[in-house]
Write an enzyme that holds these catalytic residues in place. Structure first.
Site, PDB file in Angstrom:
ATOM      1  N   GLY A 131       0.849  -1.184   0.000  1.00  0.00           N
ATOM      2  CA  GLY A 131       0.000   0.000   0.000  1.00  0.00           C
ATOM      3  C   GLY A 131       0.883   1.232   0.000  1.00  0.00           C
ATOM      4  CB  THR A 158     -11.640   3.771  -7.233  1.00  0.00           C
ATOM      5  OG1 THR A 158     -11.256   3.931  -5.874  1.00  0.00           O
ATOM      6  CG2 THR A 158     -12.863   4.633  -7.515  1.00  0.00           C
ATOM      7  CD  GLN A 336     -20.369  16.623  20.150  1.00  0.00           C
ATOM      8  OE1 GLN A 336     -20.138  15.563  19.586  1.00  0.00           O
ATOM      9  NE2 GLN A 336     -20.749  16.698  21.405  1.00  0.00           N
ATOM     10  CD  GLU A 363      -5.712   9.835  -5.669  1.00  0.00           C
ATOM     11  OE1 GLU A 363      -4.955  10.794  -5.909  1.00  0.00           O
ATOM     12  OE2 GLU A 363      -6.684   9.541  -6.364  1.00  0.00           O
TER      13      GLU A 363
HETATM   14  C1  LIG Z   1     -12.156   3.570  -0.831  1.00  0.00           C
HETATM   15  C2  LIG Z   1     -10.757   3.303  -1.315  1.00  0.00           C
HETATM   16  C3  LIG Z   1     -10.477   3.467  -2.663  1.00  0.00           C
HETATM   17  C4  LIG Z   1      -9.178   3.193  -3.134  1.00  0.00           C
HETATM   18  N1  LIG Z   1      -8.933   3.296  -4.487  1.00  0.00           N
HETATM   19  C5  LIG Z   1      -7.728   2.886  -4.973  1.00  0.00           C
HETATM   20  C6  LIG Z   1      -7.490   2.824  -6.391  1.00  0.00           C
HETATM   21  O1  LIG Z   1      -8.355   3.166  -7.214  1.00  0.00           O
HETATM   22  N2  LIG Z   1      -6.291   2.362  -6.822  1.00  0.00           N
HETATM   23  C7  LIG Z   1      -5.314   1.970  -5.971  1.00  0.00           C
HETATM   24  O2  LIG Z   1      -4.244   1.576  -6.441  1.00  0.00           O
HETATM   25  N3  LIG Z   1      -5.493   2.028  -4.616  1.00  0.00           N
HETATM   26  C8  LIG Z   1      -6.680   2.470  -4.107  1.00  0.00           C
HETATM   27  N4  LIG Z   1      -6.896   2.495  -2.736  1.00  0.00           N
HETATM   28  C9  LIG Z   1      -5.852   2.052  -1.838  1.00  0.00           C
HETATM   29  C10 LIG Z   1      -5.236   3.168  -1.017  1.00  0.00           C
HETATM   30  O3  LIG Z   1      -4.495   4.038  -1.823  1.00  0.00           O
HETATM   31  C11 LIG Z   1      -4.410   2.499   0.094  1.00  0.00           C
HETATM   32  O4  LIG Z   1      -5.341   1.937   1.005  1.00  0.00           O
HETATM   33  C12 LIG Z   1      -3.487   3.460   0.806  1.00  0.00           C
HETATM   34  O5  LIG Z   1      -2.453   3.887  -0.045  1.00  0.00           O
HETATM   35  C13 LIG Z   1      -2.872   2.847   2.084  1.00  0.00           C
HETATM   36  O6  LIG Z   1      -2.358   1.585   1.840  1.00  0.00           O
HETATM   37  P1  LIG Z   1      -2.757   0.371   2.808  1.00  0.00           P
HETATM   38  O7  LIG Z   1      -4.226   0.348   2.892  1.00  0.00           O
HETATM   39  O8  LIG Z   1      -2.070  -0.846   2.294  1.00  0.00           O
HETATM   40  O9  LIG Z   1      -2.192   0.768   4.215  1.00  0.00           O
HETATM   41  P2  LIG Z   1      -0.694   0.502   4.773  1.00  0.00           P
HETATM   42  O10 LIG Z   1       0.296   1.010   3.811  1.00  0.00           O
HETATM   43  O11 LIG Z   1      -0.602  -0.901   5.218  1.00  0.00           O
HETATM   44  O12 LIG Z   1      -0.699   1.458   6.032  1.00  0.00           O
HETATM   45  C14 LIG Z   1      -1.308   1.114   7.284  1.00  0.00           C
HETATM   46  C15 LIG Z   1      -0.999   2.233   8.276  1.00  0.00           C
HETATM   47  O13 LIG Z   1       0.418   2.303   8.491  1.00  0.00           O
HETATM   48  C16 LIG Z   1       0.898   3.595   8.216  1.00  0.00           C
HETATM   49  N5  LIG Z   1       2.238   3.530   7.649  1.00  0.00           N
HETATM   50  C17 LIG Z   1       2.699   2.721   6.653  1.00  0.00           C
HETATM   51  N6  LIG Z   1       3.996   2.947   6.422  1.00  0.00           N
HETATM   52  C18 LIG Z   1       4.372   3.925   7.281  1.00  0.00           C
HETATM   53  C19 LIG Z   1       5.611   4.598   7.534  1.00  0.00           C
HETATM   54  N7  LIG Z   1       6.714   4.339   6.836  1.00  0.00           N
HETATM   55  N8  LIG Z   1       5.638   5.543   8.490  1.00  0.00           N
HETATM   56  C20 LIG Z   1       4.517   5.830   9.203  1.00  0.00           C
HETATM   57  N9  LIG Z   1       3.320   5.236   9.014  1.00  0.00           N
HETATM   58  C21 LIG Z   1       3.263   4.297   8.058  1.00  0.00           C
HETATM   59  C22 LIG Z   1      -0.105   4.173   7.208  1.00  0.00           C
HETATM   60  O14 LIG Z   1      -0.069   5.588   7.198  1.00  0.00           O
HETATM   61  C23 LIG Z   1      -1.412   3.615   7.742  1.00  0.00           C
HETATM   62  O15 LIG Z   1      -1.868   4.402   8.804  1.00  0.00           O
HETATM   63  C24 LIG Z   1      -8.171   2.802  -2.241  1.00  0.00           C
HETATM   64  C25 LIG Z   1      -8.469   2.664  -0.872  1.00  0.00           C
HETATM   65  C26 LIG Z   1      -9.736   2.897  -0.403  1.00  0.00           C
HETATM   66  C27 LIG Z   1     -10.025   2.700   1.056  1.00  0.00           C
END
Ligand SMILES: Cc1cc2nc3c(=O)[nH]c(=O)nc-3n(C[C@H](O)[C@H](O)[C@H](O)COP(=O)(O)OP(=O)(O)OC[C@H]3O[C@@H](n4cnc5c(N)ncnc54)[C@H](O)[C@@H]3O)c2cc1C
Length: 386
Positions: A131, A158, A336, A363
């Site tokens: 991610g 999406t 609220q 994003e």
């Molecule tokens: C409704 C929705 C639509 C989406 N649409 C698309 C799309 O069209 N195409 C696409 O490719 N993706 C899409 N996404 C994916 C989205 O971009 C990812 O969910 C997002 O980038 C975060 O990745 P992850 O969910 O794997 O979280 P992770 O990367 O696993 O992160 C989990 C937590 O750890 C934190 N974290 C991770 N690394 C670090 C670090 N080095 N330092 C501090 N904190 C850190 C993050 O900030 C987060 O709080 C979508 C997501 C949602 C929910």
């Protein structure tokens, strides 16, 4: 310094505002409840030229400036944030990188139907195991004759299942890290693209989000964006621009919640007077007003900067971070101000509260935006404004 909108910007904002209040706002709550993707509304958005706003006119788009685009997203999100995300992905994470990094042949073939809204677009970056750390992705590609074959799992896509054209990132060899990654334009209407059932989401419920499995999905060799190994460059440049669309979406959601809070606070009476006259409520509304305005002008200025030379990463990350965090504070305060009624599905703030939540996540999470800003600060000689 000039804070006036251009004639075109004002026209776009007024036109989208009118369309949104007539066609989007009335059914937003019902669509949220049913979790239904509004294909008819997207057809109308295409007819209005709102699905190819950033694409040059020579490829069938409207060729508009970045701020006109953001004003449109903001107005759409103010009425229905689920629609706004679909509009944002086809414009900014699909068509923008194709127009910027695609070959002439590719642009001539894929951009016109996207820009007209005949088909929708999206992007496949995220994977179950990749991610925030996009460079660790595992979807692979190999060459076979005049085509690439892509295999792997993508998550949270999406418009998967409703869009036809996707920008996809895949690696030649995962051991190469970022250098092994390339970007492709994939036609999802083929047997090698398997779309899973839609995610059951907290918010943006009438936008479709689903996991996708690629099983030797075919991409012609002419459909690579940039050169081989430039996939991360393409993705990061795209996100630098597209994040401003998420900032605009956050502004629209926050504005809607703010409007609802003001209306309610003027009309609801407790202790013998409208609650807006209780200082604690008035001060809440004042904070919302000030924060919204600050985020709005940060975002609009970033749009202006995006069309000028220089790196955009820090500026766009600032706008996305500030606007999305602000939106989450504003929607919470709006609930609220509504008291118990804010907890009811009968009131729009309940949906706005859920829809705002994802703006600090997709994003690039807020943590990722801070990483982008901190990296830029490390390389800066001075932080004094230019
Ligand atoms: C409704 C929705 C639509 C989406 N649409 C698309 C799309 O069209 N195409 C696409 O490719 N993706 C899409 N996404 C994916 C989205 O971009 C990812 O969910 C997002 O980038 C975060 O990745 P992850 O969910 O794997 O979280 P992770 O990367 O696993 O992160 C989990 C937590 O750890 C934190 N974290 C991770 N690394 C670090 C670090 N080095 N330092 C501090 N904190 C850190 C993050 O900030 C987060 O709080 C979508 C997501 C949602 C929910």
């Amino acid at each position: 310094m000039d804070f006036e909108f251009s004639e075109q910007q004002r026209m776009v904002r007024d036109m989208v505002r009118a369309f949104a209040s007539e066609r989007l706002r009335p059914g937003a709550s019902a669509r949220d409840e049913k979790g239904e993707f509004p294909a008819d509304i997207f057809r109308e958005l295409g007819e209005l030229g709102l699905l190819g706003m950033l694409t040059p006119e020579s490829y069938g788009g409207a060729g508009m400036d970045a701020l006109s685009y953001l004003l449109a997203i903001e107005e759409i999100a103010r009425a229905d944030a689920s629609v706004a995300v679909g509009v944002s992905v086809t414009n900014s994470v699909c068509q923008w990188p194709i127009a910027r990094f695609g070959s002439e042949t590719l642009k001539r073939s894929v951009l016109p139907p996207l820009a007209r809204g005949d088909v929708l677009g999206g992007i496949m970056l995220t994977e179950p195991g990749a991610g925030s750390d996009l460079a660790s992705l595992r979807t692979t590609y190999r060459v076979e004759g005049d085509r690439f074959l892509l295999s792997g799992s993508k998550a949270w896509i999406t418009s998967a299942g409703v869009a036809a054209t996707f920008v996809v990132l895949a690696t030649r060899d995962a051991s190469l890290g970022a250098k092994g990654i390339s970007a492709f334009v994939l036609d999802a209407r083929q047997p090698g693209v398997v779309v899973h059932p839609p995610e059951r989401k907290m918010g943006l419920r009438s936008s479709v989000t689903a996991a996708v499995t690629l099983e030797d999905a075919e991409v012609p060799t002419t459909a690579m964006l940039g050169s081989e190994g430039e996939g991360m460059k393409v993705a990061l440049a795209t996100l630098d621009h597209s994040r401003l669309g998420i900032a605009a979406q956050a502004l629209g959601i926050a504005q809607a919640a703010f409007d609802e809070a003001i209306t309610y606070a003027k009309q609801r009476e407790q202790f013998g007077k409208p609650i807006i006259e209780h200082q604690a409520v008035g001060f809440r509304l004042a904070d919302m007003d000030a924060e919204l305005e600050a985020s709005r002008w940060l975002t609009y200025r970033a749009a202006w900067l995006s069309e000028r030379p220089g790196r955009l990463s820090r500026t766009s990350a600032q706008a996305k971070l500030v606007a999305s965090e602000m939106a989450n504070r504003v929607v919470a305060l709006a609930v609220q101000v509504h008291g118990g009624y804010g907890f009811s599905r009968e009131f729009a703030v309940e949906r706005l509260y859920r829809d705002a939540r994802v703006t600090t996540i997709y994003e690039g999470t807020s943590e990722v935006q801070r990483m982008v800003i901190a990296r830029a600060l490390r390389d800066l000689e001075t932080t004094a404004p230019a």
